[in-house]
Design a protein around this motif. Structure first.
Motif: not given
Length: 184
Positions: A155, A158, A135-138, A178-179
């Motif tokens: 943001e 990950s 998971n990578y935080v957008l 959002k991720f």
């Protein structure tokens, strides 16, 4: 949303029957009770993305087939334009947007996941599924619960983890987060 859940449930039931897999065997494979599995197939209980991923694996179909009713056809590349991925509200706490539903024989599933804030003091429901997850935080901030740990991600941060362990994500600061999620 209820209509979409029913459509997915019907596809799961039909493909399971065509594969000659009993309800009991599918429930055992998913490590859920027969009663819970029957609720999935009747559309009275929503199927989490992680369980849907496992059902697709067991039925030897692409997850997109269960989500959309169409077989993926792309085998060299697929492009998903901004905001155009298949959106599915799989659970009340998460909204998923599949980013590669048209590619056949994927080795991973890719989603943009939006997490809405919950009332303070309410811990999100956990889930688990075989495999690994990245998971990578957008946007925003998340608290990730995994195996008796709570990790704050902002943001650009990950996390990569063994998704066999119970896990959940919570949006922080009263804002949605959002991720990008890759399920392997």
């Amino acid at each position: 949303m209820q209509e979409k859940i029913k459509e997915i449930a019907d596809r799961v039931r039909e493909l399971r029957e065509l594969s000659e897999i009993s309800v009991e065997k599918m429930a055992e494979y998913l490590q859920v009770s027969t009663e819970t599995y029957e609720k999935y197939e009747s559309g009275t209980e929503d199927i989490s993305a992680s369980i849907l991923f496992e059902i697709a694996h067991r039925l030897q179909v692409d997850m997109a087939t269960l989500l959309t009713g169409e077989e993926p056809r792309m085998n060299i590349f697929t492009v998903t334009r901004n905001g155009k991925g298949v959106s599915v509200e799989r659970r009340k706490q998460y909204r998923y947007q599949n980013l590669a539903e048209k590619f056949i024989h994927k080795k991973a599933e890719f989603f943009i996941v939006t997490v809405e804030p919950k009332p303070q003091g309410t811990k999100p429901d956990t889930n688990s599924h075989p495999g690994q997850e990245f998971n990578y935080v957008l946007e925003g901030s998340l608290k990730v619960y995994i195996h008796n740990n709570e990790i704050i991600l902002n943001e650009g941060d990950s996390i990569y983890f063994d998704s066999n362990y119970e896990h959940a994500m919570e949006a922080l600061e009263g804002e949605s987060a959002k991720f990008l999620a890759a399920i392997l």
